[in-house]
Write an enzyme that holds these catalytic residues in place. Structure first.
Site, mmCIF file in Angstrom:
data_model
loop_
_atom_site.group_PDB
_atom_site.id
_atom_site.type_symbol
_atom_site.label_atom_id
_atom_site.label_comp_id
_atom_site.label_asym_id
_atom_site.label_seq_id
_atom_site.Cartn_x
_atom_site.Cartn_y
_atom_site.Cartn_z
ATOM 1 N N GLU A 137 -6.981 -7.204 -9.628
ATOM 2 C CA GLU A 137 -6.764 -5.773 -9.343
ATOM 3 C C GLU A 137 -8.096 -5.025 -9.257
ATOM 4 O OE1 GLU A 137 -3.928 -4.347 -8.060
ATOM 5 O OE2 GLU A 137 -3.427 -3.089 -9.764
ATOM 6 N N ASP A 184 -0.518 -1.213 -13.801
ATOM 7 C CA ASP A 184 0.328 -1.865 -12.781
ATOM 8 C C ASP A 184 0.483 -3.357 -13.050
ATOM 9 O OD1 ASP A 184 0.267 0.628 -11.694
ATOM 10 O OD2 ASP A 184 -0.589 0.067 -9.763
ATOM 11 N N GLY A 206 0.809 -1.223 0.000
ATOM 12 C CA GLY A 206 0.000 0.000 0.000
ATOM 13 C C GLY A 206 0.833 1.260 0.000
ATOM 14 N N SER A 207 1.939 1.281 -0.793
ATOM 15 C CA SER A 207 2.832 2.441 -0.780
ATOM 16 C C SER A 207 3.092 3.018 -2.159
ATOM 17 C CB SER A 207 4.189 2.052 -0.176
ATOM 18 O OG SER A 207 4.017 1.731 1.158
ATOM 19 N N LEU A 267 4.135 1.228 -4.893
ATOM 20 C CA LEU A 267 5.076 0.471 -5.732
ATOM 21 C C LEU A 267 4.399 -0.750 -6.364
ATOM 22 C CD1 LEU A 267 8.382 0.626 -3.627
ATOM 23 C CD2 LEU A 267 7.573 2.169 -5.421
ATOM 24 N N GLY A 268 3.069 -0.713 -6.438
ATOM 25 C CA GLY A 268 2.358 -1.768 -7.144
ATOM 26 C C GLY A 268 2.320 -3.087 -6.395
ATOM 27 N N SER A 269 2.224 -3.039 -5.056
ATOM 28 C CA SER A 269 2.199 -4.308 -4.307
ATOM 29 C C SER A 269 0.949 -5.115 -4.654
ATOM 30 C CB SER A 269 2.277 -4.067 -2.794
ATOM 31 O OG SER A 269 1.055 -3.539 -2.298
HETATM 32 N N1 LIG Z 1 2.379 -9.255 0.097
HETATM 33 C C1 LIG Z 1 1.062 -9.071 0.278
HETATM 34 N N2 LIG Z 1 0.374 -9.858 1.142
HETATM 35 C C2 LIG Z 1 -0.942 -9.665 1.325
HETATM 36 N N3 LIG Z 1 -1.697 -8.706 0.705
HETATM 37 C C3 LIG Z 1 -1.063 -7.895 -0.144
HETATM 38 C C4 LIG Z 1 0.346 -8.026 -0.409
HETATM 39 N N4 LIG Z 1 0.683 -7.063 -1.289
HETATM 40 C C5 LIG Z 1 -0.448 -6.366 -1.565
HETATM 41 N N5 LIG Z 1 -1.494 -6.844 -0.893
HETATM 42 C C6 LIG Z 1 -2.891 -6.336 -0.982
HETATM 43 O O1 LIG Z 1 -2.865 -5.130 -1.745
HETATM 44 C C7 LIG Z 1 -3.299 -3.996 -0.958
HETATM 45 C C8 LIG Z 1 -2.487 -2.746 -1.298
HETATM 46 O O2 LIG Z 1 -2.873 -2.320 -2.558
HETATM 47 P P1 LIG Z 1 -2.886 -0.796 -3.004
HETATM 48 O O3 LIG Z 1 -3.265 -0.809 -4.429
HETATM 49 O O4 LIG Z 1 -3.700 0.034 -2.063
HETATM 50 O O5 LIG Z 1 -1.366 -0.319 -2.853
HETATM 51 P P2 LIG Z 1 -0.122 -0.562 -3.835
HETATM 52 O O6 LIG Z 1 -0.518 -1.516 -4.909
HETATM 53 O O7 LIG Z 1 1.049 -0.930 -3.009
HETATM 54 O O8 LIG Z 1 0.120 0.894 -4.441
HETATM 55 P P3 LIG Z 1 -0.209 1.459 -5.941
HETATM 56 O O9 LIG Z 1 -1.504 0.828 -6.350
HETATM 57 O O10 LIG Z 1 -0.357 2.944 -5.736
HETATM 58 O O11 LIG Z 1 0.958 1.106 -6.749
HETATM 59 C C9 LIG Z 1 -3.106 -4.449 0.478
HETATM 60 O O12 LIG Z 1 -4.021 -3.777 1.326
HETATM 61 C C10 LIG Z 1 -3.431 -5.941 0.399
HETATM 62 O O13 LIG Z 1 -4.832 -6.160 0.392
HETATM 63 C C1 LIG Z 2 -3.283 5.654 -9.453
HETATM 64 C C2 LIG Z 2 -3.061 4.668 -10.591
HETATM 65 O O1 LIG Z 2 -3.012 5.402 -11.818
HETATM 66 C C3 LIG Z 2 -1.721 3.959 -10.481
HETATM 67 C C4 LIG Z 2 -1.500 3.214 -9.202
HETATM 68 O O2 LIG Z 2 -0.212 2.625 -9.235
HETATM 69 C C5 LIG Z 2 -4.215 3.687 -10.627
HETATM 70 C C6 LIG Z 2 -4.290 2.863 -11.905
HETATM 71 O O3 LIG Z 2 -3.770 3.278 -12.932
HETATM 72 O O4 LIG Z 2 -4.936 1.813 -11.853
HETATM 73 MG MG LIG Z 3 -2.170 -1.151 -6.198
#
Ligand SMILES: Nc1ncnc2c1ncn2[C@@H]1O[C@H](COP(=O)(O)OP(=O)(O)OP(=O)(O)O)[C@@H](O)[C@H]1O
Ligand SMILES: C[C@@](O)(CCO)CC(=O)[O-]
Ligand SMILES: [Mg+2]
Length: 401
Positions: free
Chosen positions: A200, A211, A144-145, A147-149
């Site tokens: 996603e 992503d 959730g930061s 970096l596309g987790s």
């Molecule tokens: N290693 C992991 N284990 C369990 N759940 C995960 C893991 N990685 C991601 N997730 C799931 O994905 C959610 C985070 O997704 P979110 O799209 O909000 O952030 P992100 O993908 O890190 O950032 P962004 O979409 O901006 O690149 C977590 O709350 C969880 O539900």
């Molecule tokens: C904020 C966003 O543009 C990128 C998140 O990594 C959402 C998306 O494209 O799905």
């Molecule tokens: Mg994400």
């Protein structure tokens, strides 16, 4: 006991986040931080009642287990309906999955995991049916930061499940890697990408697909309205990533931008249009062959200016944050340009590292950023996407080693 594994990288977005959801171009690249999923498929038990599906999430440190009979009862399904075609999760199925999750006590502080758990149950039962198995997930990525987790989670999960289903096969090893990771062919990657996109959608609500695409295919890409172009760069850009450690949720931020766009449709259309031009320019600069110092410096200056402009437009969209502004001010003291990456609202910030910057200065920048309790990552940009390990991978205590 059949074991296979998959790993998928996180990503940075150099230009175009949020606007890409509204049809603008964006530029993203894979980074060398991975999420790994391993699957141990159990033989169909003689003792039906004892068969379970287990999920061990190493990062939040939580484990879940569902009796296969209960999955069949609630989801009204047994056999997977065919893994060769990615299907969306219907509202009814999502409601049934929510019922299965309610039967588990997820600590309130980790309730944000529910979306990932729903995506897991959807992908597993759609691809493998209600078969007994154990899935283990571990990641180098902060969750959730920005970096596309979530995408790395859905891509590695889809990769391992489709490999176990015999639909995706490895095509060969990666030189220099002793772990048994193998690449996957283009058609198989396309299928993994389509399933990961459905996952996603459960986590993000309205993802653009950038992503999961960059996590699946790797490299550096331009992405616009679902179309992907591979960008070939002779001098890879160097970026420092700073995690502000301010938690946020992509789904809420994407929804917030859409609400602003519906309140101020003309103004926001102009903002998205400006971002589109920035991303188009970034993608052509990245591809410029730069062979001498002057050319590299001017390429970096142009990129820095475009990143600065993109950051200003992200502020217009309402997705910056005081922690992000602190990173911008700190790096500006060293004449370095930064922009948020991913959904913003906290999370991670990118800083362009010019080729001529000395290591000494870079270390000073990192020390100052870390004095604010931020965490810095030096990453390799533009590497491989999904990789799988099919049989032959050693499995120890839930981890593929
Ligand atoms: N290693 C992991 N284990 C369990 N759940 C995960 C893991 N990685 C991601 N997730 C799931 O994905 C959610 C985070 O997704 P979110 O799209 O909000 O952030 P992100 O993908 O890190 O950032 P962004 O979409 O901006 O690149 C977590 O709350 C969880 O539900
Ligand atoms: C904020 C966003 O543009 C990128 C998140 O990594 C959402 C998306 O494209 O799905
Ligand atoms: Mg994400």
């Amino acid at each position: 006991m059949e074991v296979c594994a998959a790993r998928a990288p996180g990503k940075i977005i150099l230009a175009g986040e949020h606007a890409v959801v509204h049809g603008s171009a964006a530029v993203a690249a894979a980074i060398d931080l991975y999420t790994r999923c391993s699957l141990c498929l159990m033989p169909l038990a003689d003792d039906e009642a004892a068969a379970t599906l287990e999920l061990d999430l190493k990062d939040p440190g939580l484990a879940f287990s569902w009796p296969c009979g209960r999955l069949r009862e609630v989801l009204l399904t047994d056999e997977a309906a065919g893994a060769r075609e990615a299907r969306p999760c219907s509202p009814d199925r999502l409601a049934s999955i929510a019922r299965l999750l309610e039967e588990h006590e997820i600590p309130e502080a980790k309730i944000w995991l529910s979306a990932g758990l729903s995506a897991f149950l959807f992908l597993y039962t759609s691809i493998l049916g209600c078969r007994p198995g154990k899935v283990t997930v571990s990641s180098d990525l902060p969750m959730g930061s920005g970096l596309g987790s979530s995408a790395a989670f859905c891509v590695s999960m889809s990769g391992v499940l489709l490999t176990a289903a015999g639909v995706v096969t490895a095509v060969g090893g990666i030189s220099g890697e002793g772990m048994g990771w193998e690449l996957v062919g283009k058609d198989d990657l396309e299928l993994v990408n389509r399933w990961a996109f459905q996952g996603e959608k459960i986590i993000h609500g309205k993802p653009s697909g950038i992503d999961n695409a960059v996590s699946t295919f790797g490299s550096m890409i331009k992405f616009k309205k679902g179309e992907l172009t591979n960008l070939k760069s002779s001098n890879p850009v160097k970026m420092l990533i700073t995690d502000t450690r301010v938690g946020r949720n992509t789904k809420a931020l994407v929804a917030g931008v859409s609400e602003r766009a519906s309140r101020h449709s003309d103004a926001m259309a102009s903002v998205f249009n400006a971002v589109n031009s920035i991303s188009e320019e970034v993608s052509s600069i990245v591809e410029l062959a730069a062979n001498d110092e002057i050319a590299i410096t001017s390429k970096e200056e142009k990129l820095a200016e475009l990143m600065e402009m993109n950051q200003g437009l992200l502020q217009c969209m309402g997705v910056s944050h005081s922690s992000i502004e602190t990173v911008l001010r700190t790096t500006l003291k060293f004449n370095l340009v930064s922009k948020l990456t991913g959904a913003g609202g906290g999370g991670c910030v990118l800083t362009l590292i010019p080729t001529m910057l000395s290591n000494l200065v870079l270390e000073k920048v990192i020390a100052e950023l870390e004095s604010h309790s931020f965490r810095c990552f030096k990453v390799e940009v533009g590497g491989q996407g999904l990789q799988v390990c099919q049989g032959g991978c050693s499995y120890f205590n839930g981890d593929v080693v």
